[in-house]
Design a protein around this motif. Structure first.
Motif, mmCIF file in Angstrom:
data_model
loop_
_atom_site.group_PDB
_atom_site.id
_atom_site.type_symbol
_atom_site.label_atom_id
_atom_site.label_comp_id
_atom_site.label_asym_id
_atom_site.label_seq_id
_atom_site.Cartn_x
_atom_site.Cartn_y
_atom_site.Cartn_z
ATOM 1 N N THR A 188 19.998 -21.515 -7.538
ATOM 2 C CA THR A 188 19.271 -21.322 -8.807
ATOM 3 C C THR A 188 17.781 -21.157 -8.571
ATOM 4 N N LEU A 189 17.261 -21.889 -7.581
ATOM 5 C CA LEU A 189 15.816 -21.947 -7.353
ATOM 6 C C LEU A 189 15.388 -20.860 -6.368
ATOM 7 N N ARG A 190 15.277 -19.648 -6.866
ATOM 8 C CA ARG A 190 14.924 -18.480 -6.045
ATOM 9 C C ARG A 190 13.480 -18.054 -6.293
ATOM 10 N N ALA A 191 12.840 -17.543 -5.270
ATOM 11 C CA ALA A 191 11.453 -17.068 -5.381
ATOM 12 C C ALA A 191 11.326 -16.043 -6.504
ATOM 13 N N GLY A 192 10.266 -16.198 -7.297
ATOM 14 C CA GLY A 192 10.000 -15.256 -8.382
ATOM 15 C C GLY A 192 10.659 -15.613 -9.702
ATOM 16 N N THR A 193 11.537 -16.620 -9.702
ATOM 17 C CA THR A 193 12.215 -17.016 -10.938
ATOM 18 C C THR A 193 11.284 -17.874 -11.790
ATOM 19 N N ARG B 32 16.074 -22.580 -18.817
ATOM 20 C CA ARG B 32 15.542 -21.224 -18.914
ATOM 21 C C ARG B 32 14.472 -21.223 -20.002
ATOM 22 N N PRO B 33 13.410 -20.425 -19.879
ATOM 23 C CA PRO B 33 12.323 -20.453 -20.876
ATOM 24 C C PRO B 33 12.819 -20.266 -22.308
ATOM 25 N N GLU B 34 13.746 -19.296 -22.516
ATOM 26 C CA GLU B 34 14.245 -19.052 -23.872
ATOM 27 C C GLU B 34 15.081 -20.229 -24.391
ATOM 28 N N THR C 82 16.421 -31.488 -1.844
ATOM 29 C CA THR C 82 16.111 -30.095 -2.194
ATOM 30 C C THR C 82 14.679 -30.049 -2.703
ATOM 31 N N THR C 83 13.856 -29.167 -2.116
ATOM 32 C CA THR C 83 12.437 -29.076 -2.476
ATOM 33 C C THR C 83 12.074 -27.647 -2.867
ATOM 34 N N ALA C 84 11.250 -27.523 -3.905
ATOM 35 C CA ALA C 84 10.746 -26.216 -4.323
ATOM 36 C C ALA C 84 9.329 -26.407 -4.849
ATOM 37 N N TYR C 85 8.589 -25.295 -4.960
ATOM 38 C CA TYR C 85 7.221 -25.343 -5.485
ATOM 39 C C TYR C 85 7.087 -24.327 -6.604
ATOM 40 N N VAL C 86 6.510 -24.797 -7.724
ATOM 41 C CA VAL C 86 6.272 -23.892 -8.845
ATOM 42 C C VAL C 86 4.762 -23.734 -9.009
ATOM 43 N N GLU D 238 7.422 -20.060 -6.082
ATOM 44 C CA GLU D 238 6.745 -19.190 -5.117
ATOM 45 C C GLU D 238 7.614 -18.868 -3.900
ATOM 46 N N LYS D 239 8.615 -19.742 -3.617
ATOM 47 C CA LYS D 239 9.532 -19.508 -2.491
ATOM 48 C C LYS D 239 10.917 -19.977 -2.888
ATOM 49 N N ASP D 240 11.909 -19.575 -2.102
ATOM 50 C CA ASP D 240 13.248 -20.138 -2.284
ATOM 51 C C ASP D 240 13.203 -21.634 -1.975
ATOM 52 N N ALA D 241 14.047 -22.412 -2.644
ATOM 53 C CA ALA D 241 14.132 -23.851 -2.385
ATOM 54 C C ALA D 241 14.661 -24.109 -0.980
ATOM 55 N N THR D 242 14.242 -25.233 -0.405
ATOM 56 C CA THR D 242 14.739 -25.627 0.918
ATOM 57 C C THR D 242 15.537 -26.921 0.787
ATOM 58 N N VAL D 243 16.506 -27.105 1.675
ATOM 59 C CA VAL D 243 17.326 -28.313 1.678
ATOM 60 C C VAL D 243 17.226 -28.943 3.058
#
Length: 678
Positions: free
Chosen positions: A99-104, A128-130, A75-79, A61-66
């Motif tokens: 790598t951990l960018r919003a919308g990915t 990656r999903p594939e 490093t924190t991110a939310y999916v 939902e957002k770019d990762a923060t460090v």
């Protein structure tokens, strides 16, 4: 074929492989994975369960923060998906920010925990999903590693080795392979390294486990036939001095000890060669039973030898025996024989043994060296039978004229398996503990309890006691998030006060180094010993009152019980803390069996019932029979089949002289040369 002939392995990398015991390409082919990683199907966030290894696919939902946290970069991110939100965090991995960018949309694989009410994954792997789509249902091999040699590097070398290695001819007769639907060896070895599915892995493991159990069964059957109903030239009578000694002991023998003594006494007086196993739970008092048999033998005018697996344990046995003889004024002469003695000391001892100036000989493998000549060796005792090769015990027995044999084991094997494993021996069981031993208090805790556990350990150390902390790994493994001895020692040195003396112990150390560490721990020069399971069978340290086992869910229950037996060996109250890092319902259920029982035989039976296919992903059970692949708990049915097939082969060709058994004979000889299972 030399390792350096493989692409990417130069002298420096070759030395790293040698640290793992890999010196040739053939060694590499048979260096099987330590465990395997499985890949579950992806779940939605709302269905994730605490404590389980799971995969989730969602959008960041957002770019990762460090941020900086306690000296580390976090490093924190939310999916997020339609069912909820998951917190993701990594330590010292700031490079992931790109790598951990919003919308990915990505797939994350890891263990789920809760942090302040928020579902969290720490250090998840990213796909990656594939890329992840083809993963569920497959297994990824994880090898034992050493610093500087990653799982990827080992995997790359194994792939090359499989392509160039020449396999030995299959030694299992074709009729047995067909009857038991066994995979061919080349396919089995490849599938152990690169299984295409869980089903293929299980078939490969079955084949390799059968090999070991089949050779074991052949060797056991041969041994049984050779030793059956042999007359003995050593008839050993009971002596009033020994009965008086028992009466004056500071403790009373348990019913199990009394029964074992009666069994042994009857064997020694029978006129036939004794071949007996004393199987007793940890701390059940097997040593005094062995000592009494040695005293009866020596008082009858013969010699008795006790072989221990380590010098320090041999020294401990010798000190106890000597004190017992002096206290009861027995006219007997004990000696200690170890490999570390000087040439002059050994020469003197060899003369004393040969001239019967020594009645009771206690030592290590040094007891069967060529230069040791016995006068009248009537009794051979081995302590912890699985630590000695069959050839070593045979060499010691051949020093005499078919002496009586007594074997002591602390491994509580279920009765159904013991009937097969010890088919050639009479068995005496000691189930009770001495009356002066307090039951060990057990606790199963999660990672959040660690701080309290450290405080508790420190309080025990301040009282003058000692403690063990057990880790499943020697060094970090880039594929497994498990505690390891090397890093753990550094971590707790920052936690415990400087006056706490911390030591480390693991199987990769040289034997002399391991002996030195245990000697220092016994002498209380070390307060807290961080170790792998090498302490499972070890020296008696009565002052050690606490054991903490990290990643306890990764071990078999029987092995955890063996480890626990290192404490509770004195009148002091002892404690065992099992840290369940998985904290799942299944792991809690298993470990609670240990929390509520100190009976090794009961635990072994429950362990056998609970084991299932999923347990292949844990740390392999070790203990009574140190096979490379087979596990007597998991492979009881396979052992029965192997025993039947071995009996059939020997019935038709007792000496294995038929042409079709040529390779089998060679394999059996190789097995006996290195075996530690008989």
């Amino acid at each position: 074929m030399e390792l350096t002939e493989l692409k990417g392995i130069g002298p420096k990398t070759e030395k790293l492989f040698q640290k793992l015991g890999i010196r040739t390409v053939e060694d590499l082919v048979y260096y099987f994975p330590h465990t395997y990683l499985s890949f579950p199907k992806t779940q939605v966030v709302g269905s994730l369960v605490d404590g389980e290894q799971q995969a989730v696919m969602g959008m960041l939902e957002k770019d990762a923060t460090v941020v900086h946290l306690h000296g580390l970069l976090m490093t924190t991110a939310y999916v997020r998906d339609l069912s909820g939100k998951l917190r993701l965090c990594w330590f010292n991995a700031a490079f992931l920010k790109s790598t951990l960018r919003a919308g990915t949309v990505l797939v994350f694989l890891g263990k789920v925990t809760s942090f302040k009410g928020q579902k969290t994954m720490q250090q998840p792997r990213i796909f990656r999903p594939e890329e992840y789509e083809a993963k569920p249902g497959t297994l990824e091999p994880v090898y034992g590693q050493t610093k500087g040699l990653s799982n990827t590097a080992i995997l790359k070398a194994v792939r090359q080795a499989m392509d160039v290695s020449v396999f030995r001819p299959d030694f299992v007769p074709e009729s047995i392979r067909c009857n038991r639907t066994l995979m061919d060896m080349r396919t089995a070895v490849r599938a152990m390294h690169f299984p295409e599915s869980v089903t293929q892995f299980e078939a490969a493991r079955k084949r390799l486990a059968f090999n070991e159990l089949f050779l074991f069964s052949l060797a056991l059957a041969e041994k049984k036939a050779h030793h059956a109903a042999e007359r003995s030239r050593f008839v050993i009578e009971a002596h009033p001095e020994v009965a008086a000694l028992v009466e004056k002991l500071l403790f009373q023998l348990t019913e199990g000890q009394k029964a074992a003594v009666q069994d042994i006494t009857a064997d020694l007086r029978s006129g036939f060669v004794m071949n007996r196993l004393v199987q007793g739970d940890v701390g059940s008092g097997k040593t005094i039973v062995a000592f009494l048999a040695m005293l009866e033998t020596a008082l009858s005018g013969y010699q008795a030898a006790l072989m221990a697996p380590t010098e320090i344990l041999a020294e401990q046995h010798f000190a106890k025996m000597k004190a017992m003889i002096e206290e009861h004024a027995l006219a007997l002469r004990p000696v200690l024989v170890t490999g570390s003695m000087t040439a002059k000391e050994r020469k003197t001892l060899y003369t004393r043994i040969a001239t019967h100036d020594a009645d009771l000989i206690i030592g290590t493998h040094a007891l069967f060296q060529e230069k040791v000549v016995y006068d009248q060796l009537a009794l051979v005792i081995t302590d912890e039978q699985h630590r000695f090769g069959v050839n070593q015990r045979q060499e010691l027995s051949e020093k005499g004229q078919r002496p009586h044999t007594l074997v002591m084991s602390a491994t509580p094997i279920p009765r159904t398996l013991a009937m097969l494993v010890y088919a050639d021996m009479q068995v005496s069981l000691i189930r009770e503990k001495p009356a002066d031993r307090l039951p060990i208090r057990n606790a199963v805790v999660d990672e959040n309890y660690r701080k309290n556990a450290y405080k508790f350990i420190y309080e025990e150390i301040r009282k003058g006691r000692q403690a063990y902390i057990i880790c499943p790994m020697v060094e970090p493994n880039d594929m497994l998030d498990l505690e390891n001895v090397s890093d753990y020692v550094q971590k707790i040195r920052k936690i415990f006060p400087k006056e706490v003396k911390i030591g480390k112990l693991h199987g990769k150390m040289k034997p002399a180094e391991k002996e030195d560490i245990m000697a220092r721990f016994l002498a209380h020069e070390i307060d807290l010993l961080v170790s792998t399971t090498v302490v499972e069978v070890g020296v008696d340290v009565p002052n050690a009152t606490v054991m903490m086992v990290e990643n306890a869910e990764r071990f078999g229950l029987a092995q955890l019980h063996q480890l626990r037996g290192r404490v509770g060996r004195s009148e002091h109250q002892s404690f065992c803390i099992f840290v369940d890092t998985q904290n799942s319902e299944k792991s809690k259920q298993r470990l609670q069996i240990l929390a509520h029982s100190n009976d090794g035989f009961d635990i072994a039976e429950q362990d056998l019932r609970l084991r299932g296919p999923g347990d292949i992903f844990g740390v392999r059970q070790s203990g009574a029979l140190d096979f490379a692949i087979a596990d007597i708990y998991e492979d009881g049915a396979l052992l029965r089949e192997a025993s039947e097939d071995a009996a059939f082969v020997l019935k038709t060709d007792a000496e294995l002289t038929l042409p079709e058994h040529g390779e089998l004979k060679k394999a059996l000889d190789r097995f006996l040369a290195k075996s530690c299972t008989l």
